[in-house]
Structures are given as structure tokens and as C-alpha cells.
Design a protein around this motif. Structure first.
Motif, PDB file in Angstrom:
ATOM      1  N   ILE A 110      51.515  15.176  62.932  1.00  0.00           N
ATOM      2  CA  ILE A 110      51.155  14.175  63.939  1.00  0.00           C
ATOM      3  C   ILE A 110      50.238  14.790  65.003  1.00  0.00           C
ATOM      4  O   ILE A 110      49.237  14.196  65.394  1.00  0.00           O
ATOM      5  CB  ILE A 110      52.421  13.604  64.603  1.00  0.00           C
ATOM      6  N   GLU A 111      50.575  16.002  65.438  1.00  0.00           N
ATOM      7  CA  GLU A 111      49.846  16.615  66.546  1.00  0.00           C
ATOM      8  C   GLU A 111      48.511  17.217  66.126  1.00  0.00           C
ATOM      9  O   GLU A 111      47.536  17.166  66.871  1.00  0.00           O
ATOM     10  CB  GLU A 111      50.713  17.707  67.187  1.00  0.00           C
ATOM     11  N   ASP A 112      48.467  17.832  64.944  1.00  0.00           N
ATOM     12  CA  ASP A 112      47.245  18.528  64.521  1.00  0.00           C
ATOM     13  C   ASP A 112      47.136  18.488  62.999  1.00  0.00           C
ATOM     14  O   ASP A 112      47.484  19.455  62.310  1.00  0.00           O
ATOM     15  CB  ASP A 112      47.279  19.982  65.017  1.00  0.00           C
ATOM     16  N   PRO A 113      46.650  17.390  62.423  1.00  0.00           N
ATOM     17  CA  PRO A 113      46.588  17.244  60.962  1.00  0.00           C
ATOM     18  C   PRO A 113      45.746  18.326  60.281  1.00  0.00           C
ATOM     19  O   PRO A 113      46.100  18.789  59.197  1.00  0.00           O
ATOM     20  CB  PRO A 113      45.943  15.863  60.779  1.00  0.00           C
ATOM     21  N   ASP A 114      44.634  18.735  60.908  1.00  0.00           N
ATOM     22  CA  ASP A 114      43.771  19.752  60.300  1.00  0.00           C
ATOM     23  C   ASP A 114      44.504  21.081  60.171  1.00  0.00           C
ATOM     24  O   ASP A 114      44.418  21.758  59.137  1.00  0.00           O
ATOM     25  CB  ASP A 114      42.493  19.939  61.121  1.00  0.00           C
ATOM     26  N   LEU A 115      45.201  21.465  61.236  1.00  0.00           N
ATOM     27  CA  LEU A 115      45.971  22.710  61.201  1.00  0.00           C
ATOM     28  C   LEU A 115      47.069  22.616  60.144  1.00  0.00           C
ATOM     29  O   LEU A 115      47.326  23.581  59.408  1.00  0.00           O
ATOM     30  CB  LEU A 115      46.583  22.992  62.569  1.00  0.00           C
ATOM     31  N   THR A 116      47.715  21.466  60.064  1.00  0.00           N
ATOM     32  CA  THR A 116      48.782  21.264  59.080  1.00  0.00           C
ATOM     33  C   THR A 116      48.253  21.425  57.662  1.00  0.00           C
ATOM     34  O   THR A 116      48.887  22.069  56.820  1.00  0.00           O
ATOM     35  CB  THR A 116      49.405  19.862  59.240  1.00  0.00           C
ATOM     36  N   ASP A 117      47.078  20.868  57.388  1.00  0.00           N
ATOM     37  CA  ASP A 117      46.477  20.994  56.056  1.00  0.00           C
ATOM     38  C   ASP A 117      46.182  22.450  55.731  1.00  0.00           C
ATOM     39  O   ASP A 117      46.403  22.906  54.599  1.00  0.00           O
ATOM     40  CB  ASP A 117      45.178  20.172  55.968  1.00  0.00           C
ATOM     41  N   GLU A 118      45.678  23.179  56.718  1.00  0.00           N
ATOM     42  CA  GLU A 118      45.361  24.596  56.500  1.00  0.00           C
ATOM     43  C   GLU A 118      46.623  25.396  56.196  1.00  0.00           C
ATOM     44  O   GLU A 118      46.641  26.258  55.320  1.00  0.00           O
ATOM     45  CB  GLU A 118      44.650  25.167  57.727  1.00  0.00           C
ATOM     46  N   ILE A 119      47.696  25.108  56.925  1.00  0.00           N
ATOM     47  CA  ILE A 119      48.969  25.799  56.689  1.00  0.00           C
ATOM     48  C   ILE A 119      49.506  25.465  55.303  1.00  0.00           C
ATOM     49  O   ILE A 119      49.951  26.343  54.558  1.00  0.00           O
ATOM     50  CB  ILE A 119      49.999  25.414  57.771  1.00  0.00           C
ATOM     51  N   LYS A 120      49.444  24.177  54.935  1.00  0.00           N
ATOM     52  CA  LYS A 120      49.961  23.753  53.628  1.00  0.00           C
ATOM     53  C   LYS A 120      49.218  24.440  52.485  1.00  0.00           C
ATOM     54  O   LYS A 120      49.818  24.820  51.478  1.00  0.00           O
ATOM     55  CB  LYS A 120      49.835  22.237  53.486  1.00  0.00           C
ATOM     56  N   ARG A 121      47.899  24.576  52.641  1.00  0.00           N
ATOM     57  CA  ARG A 121      47.105  25.197  51.577  1.00  0.00           C
ATOM     58  C   ARG A 121      47.537  26.629  51.326  1.00  0.00           C
ATOM     59  O   ARG A 121      47.419  27.138  50.214  1.00  0.00           O
ATOM     60  CB  ARG A 121      45.617  25.150  51.926  1.00  0.00           C
ATOM     61  N   LYS A 122      48.023  27.310  52.367  1.00  0.00           N
ATOM     62  CA  LYS A 122      48.376  28.719  52.236  1.00  0.00           C
ATOM     63  C   LYS A 122      49.857  28.960  51.957  1.00  0.00           C
ATOM     64  O   LYS A 122      50.254  30.054  51.576  1.00  0.00           O
ATOM     65  CB  LYS A 122      47.981  29.487  53.504  1.00  0.00           C
ATOM     66  N   MET A 123      50.686  27.932  52.145  1.00  0.00           N
ATOM     67  CA  MET A 123      52.120  28.145  52.006  1.00  0.00           C
ATOM     68  C   MET A 123      52.550  28.359  50.559  1.00  0.00           C
ATOM     69  O   MET A 123      53.465  29.104  50.276  1.00  0.00           O
ATOM     70  CB  MET A 123      52.891  26.979  52.620  1.00  0.00           C
ATOM     71  N   PHE A 124      51.920  27.689  49.637  1.00  0.00           N
ATOM     72  CA  PHE A 124      52.222  27.895  48.225  1.00  0.00           C
ATOM     73  C   PHE A 124      50.903  27.826  47.481  1.00  0.00           C
ATOM     74  O   PHE A 124      50.354  26.749  47.284  1.00  0.00           O
ATOM     75  CB  PHE A 124      53.191  26.832  47.702  1.00  0.00           C
ATOM     76  N   VAL A 125      50.370  28.968  47.082  1.00  0.00           N
ATOM     77  CA  VAL A 125      49.092  28.994  46.377  1.00  0.00           C
ATOM     78  C   VAL A 125      49.349  28.889  44.877  1.00  0.00           C
ATOM     79  O   VAL A 125      50.476  29.069  44.397  1.00  0.00           O
ATOM     80  CB  VAL A 125      48.305  30.288  46.693  1.00  0.00           C
ATOM     81  N   PHE A 126      48.316  28.598  44.132  1.00  0.00           N
ATOM     82  CA  PHE A 126      48.452  28.345  42.700  1.00  0.00           C
ATOM     83  C   PHE A 126      49.098  29.518  41.975  1.00  0.00           C
ATOM     84  O   PHE A 126      49.938  29.330  41.086  1.00  0.00           O
ATOM     85  CB  PHE A 126      47.073  28.038  42.101  1.00  0.00           C
ATOM     86  N   GLU A 127      48.723  30.743  42.359  1.00  0.00           N
ATOM     87  CA  GLU A 127      49.260  31.927  41.690  1.00  0.00           C
ATOM     88  C   GLU A 127      50.769  32.068  41.875  1.00  0.00           C
ATOM     89  O   GLU A 127      51.434  32.761  41.099  1.00  0.00           O
ATOM     90  CB  GLU A 127      48.555  33.197  42.196  1.00  0.00           C
ATOM     91  N   ASP A 128      51.324  31.400  42.908  1.00  0.00           N
ATOM     92  CA  ASP A 128      52.765  31.469  43.157  1.00  0.00           C
ATOM     93  C   ASP A 128      53.565  30.701  42.116  1.00  0.00           C
ATOM     94  O   ASP A 128      54.802  30.743  42.133  1.00  0.00           O
ATOM     95  CB  ASP A 128      53.092  30.927  44.550  1.00  0.00           C
ATOM     96  N   ILE A 129      52.893  30.014  41.206  1.00  0.00           N
ATOM     97  CA  ILE A 129      53.608  29.246  40.185  1.00  0.00           C
ATOM     98  C   ILE A 129      54.472  30.156  39.325  1.00  0.00           C
ATOM     99  O   ILE A 129      55.473  29.730  38.748  1.00  0.00           O
ATOM    100  CB  ILE A 129      52.610  28.443  39.316  1.00  0.00           C
ATOM    101  N   ILE A 130      54.118  31.445  39.262  1.00  0.00           N
ATOM    102  CA  ILE A 130      54.897  32.390  38.447  1.00  0.00           C
ATOM    103  C   ILE A 130      56.276  32.639  39.058  1.00  0.00           C
ATOM    104  O   ILE A 130      57.159  33.184  38.385  1.00  0.00           O
ATOM    105  CB  ILE A 130      54.157  33.738  38.278  1.00  0.00           C
ATOM    106  N   THR A 131      56.485  32.242  40.321  1.00  0.00           N
ATOM    107  CA  THR A 131      57.787  32.441  40.953  1.00  0.00           C
ATOM    108  C   THR A 131      58.762  31.317  40.625  1.00  0.00           C
ATOM    109  O   THR A 131      59.948  31.421  40.929  1.00  0.00           O
ATOM    110  CB  THR A 131      57.641  32.539  42.487  1.00  0.00           C
ATOM    111  N   LEU A 132      58.254  30.235  40.009  1.00  0.00           N
ATOM    112  CA  LEU A 132      59.125  29.127  39.630  1.00  0.00           C
ATOM    113  C   LEU A 132      59.847  29.450  38.320  1.00  0.00           C
ATOM    114  O   LEU A 132      59.323  30.177  37.473  1.00  0.00           O
ATOM    115  CB  LEU A 132      58.315  27.841  39.455  1.00  0.00           C
TER     116      LEU A 132
END
Length: 335
Positions: free
Chosen positions: A222-244
Motif C-alpha cells: 500500500i505504501e510503496d508498491p515499487d519497493l514491494t515489487d523489488e523486494i518480491k523479485r529478490k525474495m525467491f529467485v528462479f534458481e531457488d526452485i532447487i530448495t523445494l
């Protein structure tokens, strides 16, 4: 070491020679180009090294590593006391002086040895910017525990301030330490120090429990959508799929278009490809490999977009409780 009258460059070259080519190559990865050139030239010009000289260099290196470990565990004074017990006053002082002259000791060392609940009790009434500054210097797992214990209305504010933090004046850091009634160490390099930023809050959020993360992200959305998107992109990257686990990967793949999957795998590392191919049928694996070969060169942006689709699917499935992404801070139990 004084009996050999060796320069720092000579000691470093002897150390690398003693460690052997494989370990030396690993160390080279952490050096800049100029340092590599100087060391390589020095090693090339070193014809022979006596065993006594090798032993002396190794002893000094070991003692410096020991001193650095003690500093990280309990601060400079703690390290000095332990080294004096092991090596004597003169040698301990020499090692500590060398370390404090070259080692950038991070601020708030005291907090690193303190329980998260105690830290929270001490800082909960501080201004959010002060809390953000302190957490940015703590290990992510410890900062996550403190962040989780803050009042819910303060969590997102502190998280946002960490994400937007860049460089902080040493005078400000010193003032914060002083105002915290000497409960934090006052050991700071005179250069500007970098802490916080999006990567910092991502590390912390990856370690908190899911409830805390959701509260913070919903507020930031709500407060900062752009910052939220940037955080989301880095929280789980594609290569992390091996941890599932395999079940979760199979659930995710049922949601993914095969064309997007082939494109996402085009630039993926061997480990990711192995995990994906292991969780699909042999027929589909063959088809994906054929598609990857057939599509030829592709734009990096297209690959990243395909990978992002898969990451967004993973996050969506986690949100509705169909898969669980391993994280610290105590996962919620989903039935």
C-alpha cells in the motif's frame, strides 16, 4: 616473523605457495585485478621457500584468523584477553594492532551476542529509523527474530527504512551507540559504512515467519508498491526452485505452460535443469530439451520473464497453502 623481515606481499605469496594451487585459486576469486597481478609476479619470482619460513607464515596467518574469530565472537577486548592467554602479551598485542588497523569491525557488536528478546526490550521504544539502523548491522537471522517481536504496526515501517537505507555517517552511528547506554560496542571505521538496502531486508524477510512477512509485505504494498515489487523479485529467485521438495515442484509445474518452462530453462544452470527434468515424465523432458535446442539464441529479458512467471506461481501457491517454502522463524503449519 620479524627474523625473516618479510613484506606483507611476500608473506601472502608464501602462504599461497604453501596452501597449494587449488586453495590459492579459491583465494584469487576474492582479490581484485591489481592484487592478483602483484601476487602472481611475487610467486613467479619466489624460487624456493624454506620449511621454517613456511611454518612461520602459517603460524602468523593462523593467529590472525584466530584473533579475527575472537573479535567477531566477543569484541576486541575479548580477543585480546584470549590471545594473551595463548600467545603472551607481546604477540597478542601485535596481532590485535594489526587487525584493528585493517579489519573493519562492524558497529553494534554487543548486540550480536545478545538474545533477540533482550534486544527487542531495549530498542522497542526507539525511533523506527534507529531500530532499522541497528537491525541492518545484525546477522539476518538475528535481525529477523527482533523484527518478528516488534509491534505489527512498526514492522513494515522498520522494514521499509532498512530497504531504503544506503550510507550512514559514522558520526550518526556513534551517536546511536552512545545513546544506547554503552550496551553496544563503539568500534567503527572512520569511512562511511554501507548497511541496509533491499538485499538486507530480503535476507531478513526470508528468515522471519510467514505471518510477519505477510504483514510487512501487505503494508508495504500500500505504501510503496515499487519497493514491494523489488523486494518480491529478490525474495525467491528462479534458481531457488532447487530448495523445494519434489512434490512441491510437481505441483508448480502443473501450473506452468511448457513453452514458458522451456524458455525459463534455456539459461538455467545444470542443477536447476536436473531438478526440473527429474520431476517431469521422460517424454516431456525430451520435448523440453528439443524445444530448448530448437529455439536457438533467445533474449535474456524473455528468459527472465519466463522465470518470473514460475517464481510468481510459486509464491501464489505458497500464499494459498499448497506448497511451503522453507524459511527460518518458525513456519506456519498448513493442513
Amino acid at each position: 616473523m620479524s627474523e625473516y623481515n618479510l613484506s606483507g606481499l611476500q608473506k601472502a605469496s608464501i602462504l599461497l605457495i604453501t596452501l597449494g594451487p587449488e586453495k590459492a585459486a579459491q583465494i584469487y576469486k576474492h582479490l581484485n585485478e591489481e592484487e592478483i597481478e602483484q601476487l602472481t609476479l611475487e610467486i613467479a619470482n619466489t624460487r624456493s621457500v624454506s620449511q621454517d619460513k613456511k611454518n612461520a607464515v602459517l603460524d602468523e596467518f593462523y593467529n590472525i584468523c584466530l584473533g579475527q574469530q575472537y573479535i567477531s565472537e566477543g569484541g576486541v577486548q575479548y580477543a585480546k584477553e584470549l590471545l594473551e592467554m595463548a600467545l603472551g602479551t607481546d604477540q597478542a598485542s601485535a596481532i590485535i594492532n594489526k587487525l584493528t588497523a585493517t579489519l573493519q569491525v562492524r558497529p553494534f557488536e554487543f548486540a550480536r551476542k545478545t538474545d533477540a528478546s533482550q534486544i527487542n526490550n531495549f530498542i522497542q521504544d526507539e525511533h523506527p529509523q534507529t531500530i532499522a539502523l541497528i537491525l541492518a548491522y545484525l546477522p539476518p537471522s538475528q535481525a529477523a527474530s527482533v523484527l518478528s517481536e516488534l509491534a505489527p504496526e512498526k514492522q513494515a515501517d522498520v522494514a521499509k527504512r532498512i530497504a531504503q537505507m544506503d550510507r550512514t555517517s559514522p558520526d550518526i552511528i556513534h551517536e546511536v551507540e552512545k545513546n544506547l547506554e554503552r550496551k553496544f560496542a563503539s568500534m567503527i571505521n572512520q569511512d562511511y559504512t554501507i548497511a541496509g538496502g533491499v538485499d538486507s531486508i530480503v535476507d531478513i524477510l526470508n528468515a522471519v515467519d510467514r505471518g510477519t512477512e505477510r504483514n510487512i509485505m501487505e503494508t508495504l504494498e500500500i505504501e510503496d508498491p515499487d519497493l514491494t515489487d523489488e523486494i518480491k523479485r529478490k525474495m525467491f529467485v528462479f534458481e531457488d526452485i532447487i530448495t523445494l521438495d519434489d512434490r512441491s515442484i510437481q505441483r508448480v509445474l502443473r501450473e506452468i505452460d511448457n513453452n514458458d518452462l522451456a524458455l525459463a530453462l534455456k539459461n538455467a544452470n545444470a542443477e536447476v535443469q536436473k531438478v526440473i527434468f527429474r520431476n517431469v515424465s521422460q517424454r516431456l523432458a525430451s520435448m523440453l530439451k528439443e524445444d530448448m535446442d530448437y529455439m536457438g539464441p533467445v533474449r535474456v529479458k524473455d528468459v527472465e520473464n519466463a522465470q518470473l512467471k514460475i517464481v510468481n506461481t510459486i509464491r501464489r501457491l505458497e500464499d494459498i497453502g499448497e506448497i511451503i517454502i522453507s524459511r527460518g522463524g518458525g513456519d506456519e503449519i498448513i493442513v
